[in-house]
Enzyme design. Structure first.
Site, mmCIF file in Angstrom:
data_model
loop_
_atom_site.group_PDB
_atom_site.id
_atom_site.type_symbol
_atom_site.label_atom_id
_atom_site.label_comp_id
_atom_site.label_asym_id
_atom_site.label_seq_id
_atom_site.Cartn_x
_atom_site.Cartn_y
_atom_site.Cartn_z
ATOM 1 N N GLU A 114 0.628 -1.045 0.025
ATOM 2 C CA GLU A 114 0.279 -0.096 -0.012
ATOM 3 C C GLU A 114 1.048 1.343 -0.158
ATOM 4 O O GLU A 114 1.763 1.307 0.834
ATOM 5 C CB GLU A 114 -1.012 -0.027 1.293
ATOM 6 C CG GLU A 114 -2.054 1.150 1.115
ATOM 7 C CD GLU A 114 -3.027 1.318 2.091
ATOM 8 O OE1 GLU A 114 -3.026 0.414 3.000
ATOM 9 O OE2 GLU A 114 -4.147 1.878 2.038
ATOM 10 N N GLU A 150 -12.708 1.688 2.897
ATOM 11 C CA GLU A 150 -11.885 2.054 4.083
ATOM 12 C C GLU A 150 -12.539 3.145 4.767
ATOM 13 O O GLU A 150 -12.549 4.432 4.216
ATOM 14 C CB GLU A 150 -10.443 1.827 3.912
ATOM 15 C CG GLU A 150 -9.780 1.758 5.143
ATOM 16 C CD GLU A 150 -8.084 1.709 4.790
ATOM 17 O OE1 GLU A 150 -7.722 0.909 5.428
ATOM 18 O OE2 GLU A 150 -7.783 2.275 3.826
HETATM 19 MN MN MN Z 1 -5.943 2.190 2.987
#
Ligand code: MN
Length: 293
Positions: A148, A242
């Protein structure tokens, strides 16, 4: 082919105890999601048997994500710290595989938090080595690993897609790709679509988050070019929502992420809303890219 839509477990619950996983799995399935992303900050503490029963009962797939801590920072120059991080990552990978999952993602190459100095060459080399060995183990398990890209306040190593692609070149393993998150991209990238197009077929995982990590559409992220770019590159991997609020707290993760504000109270409404927004966004993006169908 439709992207699997996911939701981060912290939308519903602040941990991975069996009753928490069961509740999150039920709620995610009820809101229409295909997969539940579990935060595996402590993969050694997960009751895998109970979690597997919970997700199978709910009829939902699982992915795992985590960010390392200073004690497990694989970009450290300290061999013991790097070894501790490697052990944790390998266990997290095994948990994902044991849960039948196909994706491990997050800040797997660095501690997740504000650094007060740049990454060092030796620390970076340590991170590359750990990710290479994790990738080899992942390939054996049929799991894809995605790194990420996060903003400068959460790592000093990979803040942009271009930095991530250069890191992937060093890692040189098919089982590892990029994980892009619109919340972080909104802070660091020059353009929402340029980063996606640059990632191309090396994009392995997507997080959809607003500028303040609350309700989609109530912040300043420019989603339209992002959705269009996903269609342009033919991305068919997971798209996971998220969002964080002080209403649902993980004693470790919420503090790491700086979740100090209340942005919502009703998890079920938030999740249904995000599912609708993401479905519409993906569809609009496909139309804009001339790829309806
Ligand atoms: Mn994230």
């Amino acid at each position: 082919m439709r992207n699997p839509l996911g939701v981060h477990a912290l939308v519903f619950t602040g941990g991975t105890a069996p009753d928490q996983v069961r509740f999150a799995a039920e709620q995610a399935a009820a809101a229409g999601y295909d997969l539940l992303e579990l935060a595996l900050l402590d993969p050694f503490g997960v009751d895998v048997g109970a979690a597997r029963t919970a997700v199978e009962t709910a009829g939902i797939a699982v992915t795992g994500s985590l960010g390392l801590s200073p004690a497990t920072d694989v970009s450290s120059e300290d061999p013991d710290t790097v070894a501790a991080g490697e052990q944790l990552l390998q266990r997290a990978l095994d948990v994902v595989a044991e849960l039948g999952g196909r994706h491990l993602c997050g800040v797997l190459y660095s501690a997740m938090g504000k650094y007060l100095s740049p990454a060092t060459a030796r620390g970076r080399a340590n991170a590359v080595g750990v990710v290479q060995r994790l990738a080899d183990r992942a390939a054996d398990h049929g799991v894809h690993v995605s790194l990420e890209i996060v903003n400068r306040y959460e790592t000093n190593l990979l803040n942009t897609a271009q930095q991530g692609l250069a890191f992937l070149d060093e890692v040189d393993r098919q089982a590892v790709g990029l994980h892009l998150d619109t919340y972080h991209m909104n802070i660091e990238e020059s353009s929402m679509d340029g980063a996606v197009v640059a990632a191309g077929d090396r994009l392995g995982y997507v997080h959809i988050g607003e500028s303040h990590r609350g309700y989609l559409g109530s912040g300043s992220v420019d989603f339209a070019p992002f959705w269009r770019a996903l269609a342009m590159i033919g991305y068919n991997g997971p798209v996971t929502f998220e969002s964080f609020s002080s209403a649902v707290v993980d004693p470790v993760l919420s503090n790491q992420l700086g979740v100090w504000r209340n942005l919502w109270d009703d998890s079920a409404h938030l999740a249904r809303h995000a599912h609708a927004v993401m479905t519409t966004g993906l569809e609009s993006g496909a139309r804009a890219a001339g790829r309806v169908g």
